[in-house]
Motif scaffolding. Structure first.
Motif, PDB file in Angstrom:
ATOM      1  N   SER A  52      -6.643   1.477  -6.847  1.00 22.02           N
ATOM      2  CA  SER A  52      -7.501   1.309  -8.031  1.00 22.02           C
ATOM      3  C   SER A  52      -8.485   2.461  -8.169  1.00 22.02           C
ATOM      4  CB  SER A  52      -8.259  -0.023  -7.951  1.00 22.02           C
ATOM      5  OG  SER A  52      -9.163  -0.018  -6.855  1.00 22.02           O
ATOM      6  N   ASN A  53      -8.788   3.134  -7.058  1.00 20.18           N
ATOM      7  CA  ASN A  53      -9.675   4.292  -7.130  1.00 20.18           C
ATOM      8  C   ASN A  53      -9.032   5.457  -7.885  1.00 20.18           C
ATOM      9  OD1 ASN A  53     -11.825   3.239  -5.347  1.00 20.18           O
ATOM     10  ND2 ASN A  53     -10.227   3.309  -3.795  1.00 20.18           N
ATOM     11  N   TYR A  54      -7.694   5.479  -7.897  1.00 21.87           N
ATOM     12  CA  TYR A  54      -6.985   6.584  -8.531  1.00 21.87           C
ATOM     13  C   TYR A  54      -6.384   6.201  -9.883  1.00 21.87           C
ATOM     14  CZ  TYR A  54      -7.131   7.787  -3.569  1.00 21.87           C
ATOM     15  OH  TYR A  54      -7.553   8.020  -2.276  1.00 21.87           O
ATOM     16  N   LEU A  55      -6.173   4.907 -10.107  1.00 20.13           N
ATOM     17  CA  LEU A  55      -5.525   4.463 -11.340  1.00 20.13           C
ATOM     18  C   LEU A  55      -6.484   3.697 -12.240  1.00 20.13           C
ATOM     19  CD1 LEU A  55      -2.131   3.178  -9.824  1.00 20.13           C
ATOM     20  CD2 LEU A  55      -2.653   5.444 -10.759  1.00 20.13           C
ATOM     21  N   ALA A  56      -7.777   3.957 -12.092  1.00 19.88           N
ATOM     22  CA  ALA A  56      -8.783   3.242 -12.884  1.00 19.88           C
ATOM     23  C   ALA A  56      -8.488   3.396 -14.375  1.00 19.88           C
ATOM     24  CB  ALA A  56     -10.177   3.773 -12.556  1.00 19.88           C
ATOM     25  N   SER A 109       0.012  -6.443  -0.604  1.00 19.03           N
ATOM     26  CA  SER A 109      -0.017  -6.082  -2.024  1.00 19.03           C
ATOM     27  C   SER A 109      -1.438  -5.848  -2.519  1.00 19.03           C
ATOM     28  CB  SER A 109       0.646  -7.191  -2.844  1.00 19.03           C
ATOM     29  OG  SER A 109       0.616  -6.869  -4.223  1.00 19.03           O
ATOM     30  N   ASN A 110      -2.338  -6.769  -2.157  1.00 15.93           N
ATOM     31  CA  ASN A 110      -3.727  -6.635  -2.591  1.00 15.93           C
ATOM     32  C   ASN A 110      -4.383  -5.404  -1.973  1.00 15.93           C
ATOM     33  OD1 ASN A 110      -3.522  -8.990  -4.082  1.00 15.93           O
ATOM     34  ND2 ASN A 110      -4.312 -10.292  -2.448  1.00 15.93           N
ATOM     35  N   PHE A 111      -4.003  -5.071  -0.755  1.00 11.65           N
ATOM     36  CA  PHE A 111      -4.572  -3.898  -0.076  1.00 11.65           C
ATOM     37  C   PHE A 111      -4.177  -2.621  -0.815  1.00 11.65           C
ATOM     38  CE2 PHE A 111      -5.753  -0.946   3.136  1.00 11.65           C
ATOM     39  CZ  PHE A 111      -6.623  -1.604   3.983  1.00 11.65           C
ATOM     40  N   ILE A 112      -2.901  -2.528  -1.183  1.00 14.48           N
ATOM     41  CA  ILE A 112      -2.429  -1.333  -1.892  1.00 14.48           C
ATOM     42  C   ILE A 112      -3.068  -1.223  -3.268  1.00 14.48           C
ATOM     43  CG2 ILE A 112      -0.414  -0.275  -2.982  1.00 14.48           C
ATOM     44  CD1 ILE A 112       1.248  -1.268  -0.646  1.00 14.48           C
ATOM     45  N   VAL A 113      -3.070  -2.324  -4.014  1.00 12.47           N
ATOM     46  CA  VAL A 113      -3.646  -2.297  -5.364  1.00 12.47           C
ATOM     47  C   VAL A 113      -5.134  -1.960  -5.300  1.00 12.47           C
ATOM     48  CG1 VAL A 113      -4.177  -3.691  -7.395  1.00 12.47           C
ATOM     49  CG2 VAL A 113      -1.938  -3.875  -6.312  1.00 12.47           C
ATOM     50  N   MET A 168       2.337  14.904  -9.020  1.00 10.45           N
ATOM     51  CA  MET A 168       3.231  13.995  -8.302  1.00 10.45           C
ATOM     52  C   MET A 168       2.995  14.081  -6.802  1.00 10.45           C
ATOM     53  SD  MET A 168       7.391  13.868  -8.494  1.00 10.45           S
ATOM     54  CE  MET A 168       8.323  12.559  -7.681  1.00 10.45           C
ATOM     55  N   SER A 169       2.810  15.305  -6.296  1.00  7.26           N
ATOM     56  CA  SER A 169       2.550  15.485  -4.863  1.00  7.26           C
ATOM     57  C   SER A 169       1.255  14.806  -4.459  1.00  7.26           C
ATOM     58  CB  SER A 169       2.486  16.985  -4.543  1.00  7.26           C
ATOM     59  OG  SER A 169       2.168  17.192  -3.181  1.00  7.26           O
ATOM     60  N   LEU A 170       0.196  14.974  -5.275  1.00  9.65           N
ATOM     61  CA  LEU A 170      -1.086  14.336  -4.981  1.00  9.65           C
ATOM     62  C   LEU A 170      -0.965  12.819  -5.043  1.00  9.65           C
ATOM     63  CD1 LEU A 170      -4.133  14.475  -4.471  1.00  9.65           C
ATOM     64  CD2 LEU A 170      -4.454  14.710  -6.948  1.00  9.65           C
ATOM     65  N   SER A 171      -0.279  12.322  -6.063  1.00  6.69           N
ATOM     66  CA  SER A 171      -0.117  10.871  -6.212  1.00  6.69           C
ATOM     67  C   SER A 171       0.681  10.289  -5.060  1.00  6.69           C
ATOM     68  CB  SER A 171       0.571  10.556  -7.550  1.00  6.69           C
ATOM     69  OG  SER A 171      -0.211  10.992  -8.639  1.00  6.69           O
ATOM     70  N   HIS A 172       1.692  11.031  -4.597  1.00  7.46           N
ATOM     71  CA  HIS A 172       2.478  10.544  -3.455  1.00  7.46           C
ATOM     72  C   HIS A 172       1.609  10.453  -2.212  1.00  7.46           C
ATOM     73  CE1 HIS A 172       5.057  11.067   0.135  1.00  7.46           C
ATOM     74  NE2 HIS A 172       5.813  10.183  -0.487  1.00  7.46           N
ATOM     75  N   SER A 173       0.739  11.436  -1.980  1.00  9.29           N
ATOM     76  CA  SER A 173      -0.162  11.389  -0.822  1.00  9.29           C
ATOM     77  C   SER A 173      -1.079  10.183  -0.897  1.00  9.29           C
ATOM     78  CB  SER A 173      -0.990  12.676  -0.746  1.00  9.29           C
ATOM     79  OG  SER A 173      -0.164  13.795  -0.529  1.00  9.29           O
ATOM     80  N   GLU A 174      -1.601   9.897  -2.099  1.00 14.55           N
ATOM     81  CA  GLU A 174      -2.487   8.751  -2.284  1.00 14.55           C
ATOM     82  C   GLU A 174      -1.750   7.444  -1.998  1.00 14.55           C
ATOM     83  OE1 GLU A 174      -5.088  10.937  -5.836  1.00 14.55           O
ATOM     84  OE2 GLU A 174      -3.569   9.435  -6.328  1.00 14.55           O
ATOM     85  N   GLU A 202      -5.848   2.615 -15.985  1.00 14.22           N
ATOM     86  CA  GLU A 202      -4.424   2.710 -16.308  1.00 14.22           C
ATOM     87  C   GLU A 202      -3.768   1.350 -16.052  1.00 14.22           C
ATOM     88  OE1 GLU A 202      -2.447   6.123 -14.633  1.00 14.22           O
ATOM     89  OE2 GLU A 202      -4.321   7.247 -14.536  1.00 14.22           O
ATOM     90  N   THR A 203      -3.979   0.424 -16.987  1.00 20.47           N
ATOM     91  CA  THR A 203      -3.530  -0.957 -16.803  1.00 20.47           C
ATOM     92  C   THR A 203      -2.027  -1.065 -16.645  1.00 20.47           C
ATOM     93  OG1 THR A 203      -5.415  -1.716 -18.127  1.00 20.47           O
ATOM     94  CG2 THR A 203      -3.625  -3.281 -17.760  1.00 20.47           C
ATOM     95  N   ASP A 204      -1.271  -0.388 -17.517  1.00 21.67           N
ATOM     96  CA  ASP A 204       0.199  -0.490 -17.451  1.00 21.67           C
ATOM     97  C   ASP A 204       0.726   0.076 -16.132  1.00 21.67           C
ATOM     98  OD1 ASP A 204       0.202  -1.621 -19.940  1.00 21.67           O
ATOM     99  OD2 ASP A 204       0.696   0.240 -21.003  1.00 21.67           O
ATOM    100  N   THR A 205       0.150   1.193 -15.685  1.00 24.81           N
ATOM    101  CA  THR A 205       0.597   1.792 -14.428  1.00 24.81           C
ATOM    102  C   THR A 205       0.270   0.888 -13.249  1.00 24.81           C
ATOM    103  OG1 THR A 205       0.233   4.001 -15.344  1.00 24.81           O
ATOM    104  CG2 THR A 205       0.445   3.831 -12.958  1.00 24.81           C
ATOM    105  N   THR A 206      -0.929   0.278 -13.282  1.00 17.99           N
ATOM    106  CA  THR A 206      -1.315  -0.644 -12.216  1.00 17.99           C
ATOM    107  C   THR A 206      -0.379  -1.844 -12.161  1.00 17.99           C
ATOM    108  OG1 THR A 206      -3.636   0.016 -12.407  1.00 17.99           O
ATOM    109  CG2 THR A 206      -3.191  -2.084 -11.326  1.00 17.99           C
ATOM    110  N   ASN A 207      -0.016  -2.375 -13.321  1.00 18.67           N
ATOM    111  CA  ASN A 207       0.912  -3.509 -13.362  1.00 18.67           C
ATOM    112  C   ASN A 207       2.288  -3.109 -12.825  1.00 18.67           C
ATOM    113  OD1 ASN A 207      -0.986  -5.268 -14.427  1.00 18.67           O
ATOM    114  ND2 ASN A 207      -0.456  -4.797 -16.543  1.00 18.67           N
TER     115      ASN A 207
END
Length: 414
Positions: free
Chosen positions: A91-95, A83-87, A46-52, A97-102
């Protein structure tokens, strides 16, 4: 019929009987301990994901505010830009993971506030927030929790008011191009995941006779270190371009090295020449970082014809009015120096950079111990030292550098 005294006696015997208590306690404790271990793992993730995500919202807010200020985006299109910038960055971290990306797409919110100063100049405040549920592991699910919410928010301002000015920067890349940069990473090439190869094999012809033939096989195609470097540098350049689309505040240059410093590309406005230079690099030879690092320090500290100003300071002053631009060196290696006195001479130049207030980022890309030690010494702070172990890690390191440097090109009150 059991009397009251018999019931009491039976209860007392049950309380005194401790047989099986350990098994019961174990049965209770094991799931609790397992769930706690799972929770510890997920808290780290969670800490790593928050930093990303924080890095992504920082970059999105800055890019959106800049686009509004220079007119390349409107208040209508800016939200899609953020929105497009964040996604795109996540995408480098959520490759895969379709549901999570949505969920991330649905969790992005951009608020834009337009202001006007006394002279009628427009300014913008952009707040970008994003969130998504991070799925937890099976152990944590024992506690009844299936996900953890990851959230981040960033604010950036821009405007054309004469009461504010932009900062500026000059960045010089010092990049390893020795032979080991041709080695493969453990990251599969996204554009061409497999390659074909031929080999000698024995087959049976139409007459049933065994003959020697040439067969074809396929294998995974991994990014080389050099390919990874080119992608990462282009990504960093795109971040700088987004922050300075009119090439008014950013100057970049580069030199590469193997046993000697190669012909550099001089400091110039924007990032076009550096990107072309890096994309044309090839790998060969041994390693000596000292001459190329010396070229970087010399370029950033070269005196000008104006007393008290370096050449870079004078050029920035003449073009944008910024007298004290931030100076950066991005220093990357994947190995050890193997030429006499190379480490010692590089450290001398790192000290010179430090004394001249040059901010040095260092990237020890899959490098051995000696290479790591040198780059750790040269980094301005410990947080400016990166040790990527894959192509994805390298891209993330360059993204971080790009985001931090781009923040310098923000509108600051005089």
């Amino acid at each position: 019929m059991i009397s009251g005294s018999d019931k009491l006696r039976t209860l007392k015997q049950l309380l005194r009987d401790k047989a099986g208590n350990f098994g019961i306690l174990t049965a209770i404790a094991v799931p609790v301990l397992a769930a706690a271990a799972g929770m510890a793992i997920d808290i780290t993730n969670m800490s790593l994901s928050h930093s990303e995500l924080q890095e992504a919202t920082d970059s999105a807010a800055l890019a959106t505010a800049t686009a509004l200020a220079n007119g390349t985006a409107t208040t209508t299109t800016a939200k899609d830009l953020a929105s497009n910038f964040i996604v795109g960055q996540m995408s480098n971290y959520l490759a895969g993971e379709t549901d999570t990306t949505n969920s991330l797409k649905a969790g992005i919110n951009t608020q834009i506030t337009k202001t006007t100063d006394s002279l009628g100049n427009a300014g913008y405040s952009v707040v970008v927030s994003a969130s998504y549920p991070m799925l937890v592991n099976g152990l944590t699910r024992l506690l009844g929790q299936s996900s953890m919410n990851i959230a981040a928010s960033s604010t950036s301002t821009s405007g054309a008011s004469p009461d504010v000015q932009k900062n500026a920067l000059s960045m010089y890349f010092v990049l390893d191009r020795s032979g080991s940069m041709d080695e493969a990473t453990n990251t599969v090439n996204a554009e061409q995941p497999t390659t074909t190869y031929t080999y000698s094999c024995t087959t049976t012809n139409s007459h049933g006779k065994k003959v020697t033939s040439t067969c074809t096989g396929t294998q995974a195609n991994y990014y080389t270190k050099m390919q990874s470097l080119k992608i990462a540098t282009s990504d960093l350049a795109a971040q700088l371009n987004s922050a300075d689309p009119n090439m008014m505040y950013v100057r970049t240059g580069a030199d590469s090295y193997n046993s000697v410093a190669q012909t550099p590309t001089s400091l110039a406005w924007g990032t076009t020449e550096v990107t072309t230079y890096v994309n044309n690099l090839t790998s060969s030879g041994t390693t000596n970082s000292a001459p190329a690092f010396t070229a970087a320090v010399d370029a950033l500290t070269k005196p000008s014809t104006s007393p008290g100003l370096t050449n870079e300071q004078l050029l920035h002053k003449n073009k944008s009015g910024v007298i004290n631009p931030t100076m950066y060196i991005v220093f990357m290696t994947d190995g050890d120096n193997n030429q006499p006195n190379a480490d010692a001479n590089t450290k001398i130049q790192c000290d010179k950079a430090r004394s001249n207030s040059i901010h040095v980022y260092t990237i020890a890309f899959m490098a051995p111990a000696n290479g790591q030690a040198l780059l750790k010494y040269c980094a301005t702070t410990t947080s400016d030292y990166f040790t990527p172990q894959s192509a994805a890690d390298l891209l993330a390191a360059f993204k971080t550098i790009g985001a931090q440097a781009s923040k310098q090109i923000t509108l600051l009150t005089k």
